[in-house]
Scaffold this motif. Sequence first.
Motif, PDB file in Angstrom:
ATOM      1  N   GLY A  77       0.839  -1.095  -0.088  1.00  0.00           N
ATOM      2  CA  GLY A  77       0.065  -0.056  -0.150  1.00  0.00           C
ATOM      3  C   GLY A  77       0.909   1.202   0.062  1.00  0.00           C
ATOM      4  N   TRP A  78       1.960   1.262   0.737  1.00  0.00           N
ATOM      5  CA  TRP A  78       2.798   2.523   0.859  1.00  0.00           C
ATOM      6  C   TRP A  78       3.530   2.619  -0.550  1.00  0.00           C
ATOM      7  CZ3 TRP A  78       7.845   3.846   0.559  1.00  0.00           C
ATOM      8  CH2 TRP A  78       8.127   5.055   1.081  1.00  0.00           C
ATOM      9  N   LEU A  79       3.805   1.471  -1.254  1.00  0.00           N
ATOM     10  CA  LEU A  79       4.715   1.937  -2.325  1.00  0.00           C
ATOM     11  C   LEU A  79       3.681   2.096  -3.306  1.00  0.00           C
ATOM     12  CD1 LEU A  79       7.111  -1.549  -2.441  1.00  0.00           C
ATOM     13  CD2 LEU A  79       7.674   1.121  -2.315  1.00  0.00           C
ATOM     14  N   ALA A  80       2.350   1.587  -3.418  1.00  0.00           N
ATOM     15  CA  ALA A  80       1.612   1.945  -4.518  1.00  0.00           C
ATOM     16  C   ALA A  80       0.996   3.510  -4.215  1.00  0.00           C
ATOM     17  CB  ALA A  80       0.193   1.137  -4.269  1.00  0.00           C
ATOM     18  N   CYS A  81       0.917   3.995  -2.842  1.00  0.00           N
ATOM     19  CA  CYS A  81       0.860   5.374  -2.609  1.00  0.00           C
ATOM     20  C   CYS A  81       1.938   6.307  -3.329  1.00  0.00           C
ATOM     21  CB  CYS A  81       0.438   5.646  -1.245  1.00  0.00           C
ATOM     22  SG  CYS A  81      -0.978   5.190  -0.875  1.00  0.00           S
ATOM     23  N   LEU A  82       3.328   5.729  -3.131  1.00  0.00           N
ATOM     24  CA  LEU A  82       4.531   6.447  -3.411  1.00  0.00           C
ATOM     25  C   LEU A  82       4.406   6.464  -4.821  1.00  0.00           C
ATOM     26  CD1 LEU A  82       6.983   7.761  -2.450  1.00  0.00           C
ATOM     27  CD2 LEU A  82       8.226   5.628  -2.740  1.00  0.00           C
ATOM     28  N   ILE A  83       4.186   5.485  -5.800  1.00  0.00           N
ATOM     29  CA  ILE A  83       3.917   5.458  -7.118  1.00  0.00           C
ATOM     30  C   ILE A  83       2.944   6.466  -7.562  1.00  0.00           C
ATOM     31  CG2 ILE A  83       3.447   4.167  -9.429  1.00  0.00           C
ATOM     32  CD1 ILE A  83       5.133   1.868  -7.779  1.00  0.00           C
ATOM     33  N   TRP A  84       1.618   6.468  -6.932  1.00  0.00           N
ATOM     34  CA  TRP A  84       0.573   7.457  -7.299  1.00  0.00           C
ATOM     35  C   TRP A  84       1.313   8.667  -7.212  1.00  0.00           C
ATOM     36  CZ3 TRP A  84      -4.474   6.640  -4.318  1.00  0.00           C
ATOM     37  CH2 TRP A  84      -5.498   7.559  -4.925  1.00  0.00           C
ATOM     38  N   ALA A  85       1.718   9.180  -6.133  1.00  0.00           N
ATOM     39  CA  ALA A  85       2.227  10.521  -5.935  1.00  0.00           C
ATOM     40  C   ALA A  85       2.986  11.062  -6.820  1.00  0.00           C
ATOM     41  CB  ALA A  85       2.770  10.475  -4.316  1.00  0.00           C
ATOM     42  N   ALA A  86       4.227   9.990  -7.331  1.00  0.00           N
ATOM     43  CA  ALA A  86       5.053  10.236  -8.363  1.00  0.00           C
ATOM     44  C   ALA A  86       4.709  10.501  -9.772  1.00  0.00           C
ATOM     45  CB  ALA A  86       6.208   9.360  -8.374  1.00  0.00           C
ATOM     46  N   VAL A  87       3.747   9.628 -10.029  1.00  0.00           N
ATOM     47  CA  VAL A  87       3.377   9.851 -11.305  1.00  0.00           C
ATOM     48  C   VAL A  87       1.683  10.012 -11.590  1.00  0.00           C
ATOM     49  CG1 VAL A  87       4.911   8.168 -12.214  1.00  0.00           C
ATOM     50  CG2 VAL A  87       2.565   7.287 -11.498  1.00  0.00           C
ATOM     51  N   GLY A  88       0.966  10.300 -10.511  1.00  0.00           N
ATOM     52  CA  GLY A  88      -0.289  11.002 -10.781  1.00  0.00           C
ATOM     53  C   GLY A  88      -0.288  12.367 -11.610  1.00  0.00           C
ATOM     54  N   ALA A  89      -1.599  12.315 -11.948  1.00  0.00           N
ATOM     55  CA  ALA A  89      -1.835  13.417 -13.046  1.00  0.00           C
ATOM     56  C   ALA A  89      -2.054  14.588 -11.945  1.00  0.00           C
ATOM     57  CB  ALA A  89      -3.380  13.255 -13.717  1.00  0.00           C
ATOM     58  N   THR A  90      -1.464  15.884 -12.420  1.00  0.00           N
ATOM     59  CA  THR A  90      -1.623  17.182 -11.469  1.00  0.00           C
ATOM     60  C   THR A  90      -2.518  17.970 -11.863  1.00  0.00           C
ATOM     61  OG1 THR A  90       0.086  18.219 -13.183  1.00  0.00           O
ATOM     62  CG2 THR A  90       0.981  17.017 -11.393  1.00  0.00           C
ATOM     63  N   ARG A  91      -3.070  18.967 -11.350  1.00  0.00           N
ATOM     64  CA  ARG A  91      -3.996  19.755 -11.466  1.00  0.00           C
ATOM     65  C   ARG A  91      -3.816  20.686 -12.927  1.00  0.00           C
ATOM     66  NH1 ARG A  91      -7.141  20.008  -6.865  1.00  0.00           N
ATOM     67  NH2 ARG A  91      -6.220  19.489  -5.221  1.00  0.00           N
ATOM     68  N   ALA A  92      -2.434  20.795 -12.978  1.00  0.00           N
ATOM     69  CA  ALA A  92      -2.178  21.541 -13.957  1.00  0.00           C
ATOM     70  C   ALA A  92      -2.443  20.892 -15.575  1.00  0.00           C
ATOM     71  CB  ALA A  92      -0.682  21.960 -14.038  1.00  0.00           C
ATOM     72  N   GLN A  93      -2.105  19.676 -15.236  1.00  0.00           N
ATOM     73  CA  GLN A  93      -2.163  18.571 -16.558  1.00  0.00           C
ATOM     74  C   GLN A  93      -3.823  18.451 -16.852  1.00  0.00           C
ATOM     75  OE1 GLN A  93      -0.079  15.222 -14.911  1.00  0.00           O
ATOM     76  NE2 GLN A  93       1.878  15.768 -16.101  1.00  0.00           N
ATOM     77  N   ASP A  94      -4.399  18.409 -15.512  1.00  0.00           N
ATOM     78  CA  ASP A  94      -6.007  18.130 -15.841  1.00  0.00           C
ATOM     79  C   ASP A  94      -6.559  19.436 -16.545  1.00  0.00           C
ATOM     80  OD1 ASP A  94      -5.963  15.766 -14.787  1.00  0.00           O
ATOM     81  OD2 ASP A  94      -6.878  16.421 -12.787  1.00  0.00           O
ATOM     82  N   ALA A  95      -6.045  20.594 -16.086  1.00  0.00           N
ATOM     83  CA  ALA A  95      -6.685  21.773 -16.664  1.00  0.00           C
ATOM     84  C   ALA A  95      -6.062  21.881 -18.269  1.00  0.00           C
ATOM     85  CB  ALA A  95      -5.979  22.783 -16.184  1.00  0.00           C
ATOM     86  N   PHE A  96      -5.041  21.367 -18.456  1.00  0.00           N
ATOM     87  CA  PHE A  96      -4.513  21.349 -20.037  1.00  0.00           C
ATOM     88  C   PHE A  96      -5.243  20.647 -20.794  1.00  0.00           C
ATOM     89  CE2 PHE A  96      -1.631  19.493 -23.235  1.00  0.00           C
ATOM     90  CZ  PHE A  96      -1.256  20.477 -24.024  1.00  0.00           C
ATOM     91  N   TYR A  97      -5.524  19.289 -20.312  1.00  0.00           N
ATOM     92  CA  TYR A  97      -6.176  18.346 -21.046  1.00  0.00           C
ATOM     93  C   TYR A  97      -7.682  18.626 -21.220  1.00  0.00           C
ATOM     94  CZ  TYR A  97      -2.358  15.065 -20.607  1.00  0.00           C
ATOM     95  OH  TYR A  97      -1.204  14.505 -20.219  1.00  0.00           O
ATOM     96  N   ARG A  98      -8.157  19.507 -20.409  1.00  0.00           N
ATOM     97  CA  ARG A  98      -9.530  19.885 -20.546  1.00  0.00           C
ATOM     98  C   ARG A  98      -9.733  20.994 -21.607  1.00  0.00           C
ATOM     99  NH1 ARG A  98     -10.125  21.715 -15.269  1.00  0.00           N
ATOM    100  NH2 ARG A  98      -9.595  19.711 -14.107  1.00  0.00           N
ATOM    101  N   LYS A  99      -8.488  21.934 -21.508  1.00  0.00           N
ATOM    102  CA  LYS A  99      -8.485  22.997 -22.599  1.00  0.00           C
ATOM    103  C   LYS A  99      -8.267  22.289 -23.915  1.00  0.00           C
ATOM    104  CE  LYS A  99      -5.718  27.010 -23.556  1.00  0.00           C
ATOM    105  NZ  LYS A  99      -4.689  27.672 -23.279  1.00  0.00           N
ATOM    106  N   GLN A 100      -7.673  21.211 -24.053  1.00  0.00           N
ATOM    107  CA  GLN A 100      -7.396  20.661 -25.322  1.00  0.00           C
ATOM    108  C   GLN A 100      -8.649  19.937 -25.943  1.00  0.00           C
ATOM    109  OE1 GLN A 100      -4.527  20.940 -27.268  1.00  0.00           O
ATOM    110  NE2 GLN A 100      -3.650  22.199 -25.753  1.00  0.00           N
ATOM    111  N   VAL A 101      -9.312  19.587 -25.103  1.00  0.00           N
ATOM    112  CA  VAL A 101     -10.676  18.760 -25.443  1.00  0.00           C
ATOM    113  C   VAL A 101     -11.747  19.836 -26.015  1.00  0.00           C
ATOM    114  CG1 VAL A 101     -12.499  17.253 -24.655  1.00  0.00           C
ATOM    115  CG2 VAL A 101     -10.032  16.483 -24.149  1.00  0.00           C
ATOM    116  N   GLY A 102     -11.813  20.838 -25.113  1.00  0.00           N
ATOM    117  CA  GLY A 102     -12.956  21.794 -25.680  1.00  0.00           C
ATOM    118  C   GLY A 102     -13.392  22.320 -24.445  1.00  0.00           C
TER     119      GLY A 102
END
Length: 102
Positions: A77-102
Amino acid sequence: MNTSKLNAAALIALAAAYAVAYSQNPDVTNGYTMLFAILAAALVLYFLPVLMGRQRDVSTIQGLALVNLLLGWTVVGWLACLIWAAVGATRAQDAFYRKQVG
């Protein structure tokens, strides 16, 4: 990515635990101080994935914190959380993808 605050907090907690554990003062309160320092270092390391996710501004930080709190005591569980924290989508990435989609 600037992780200097995260690294500084982890290093301070570990340095405090090390300094207290190997001090030459045999005072009775030294045992309590050492216990506190070790617990503080353990707490920082336990919630390291949440600290990393907050530093990276992961968009699902609440879920990450909940999973870390409930399953972080297991190694998987700790390693899964560590990986999630390291590669999870950030708010800036979410905003970028929302802008690209429309």
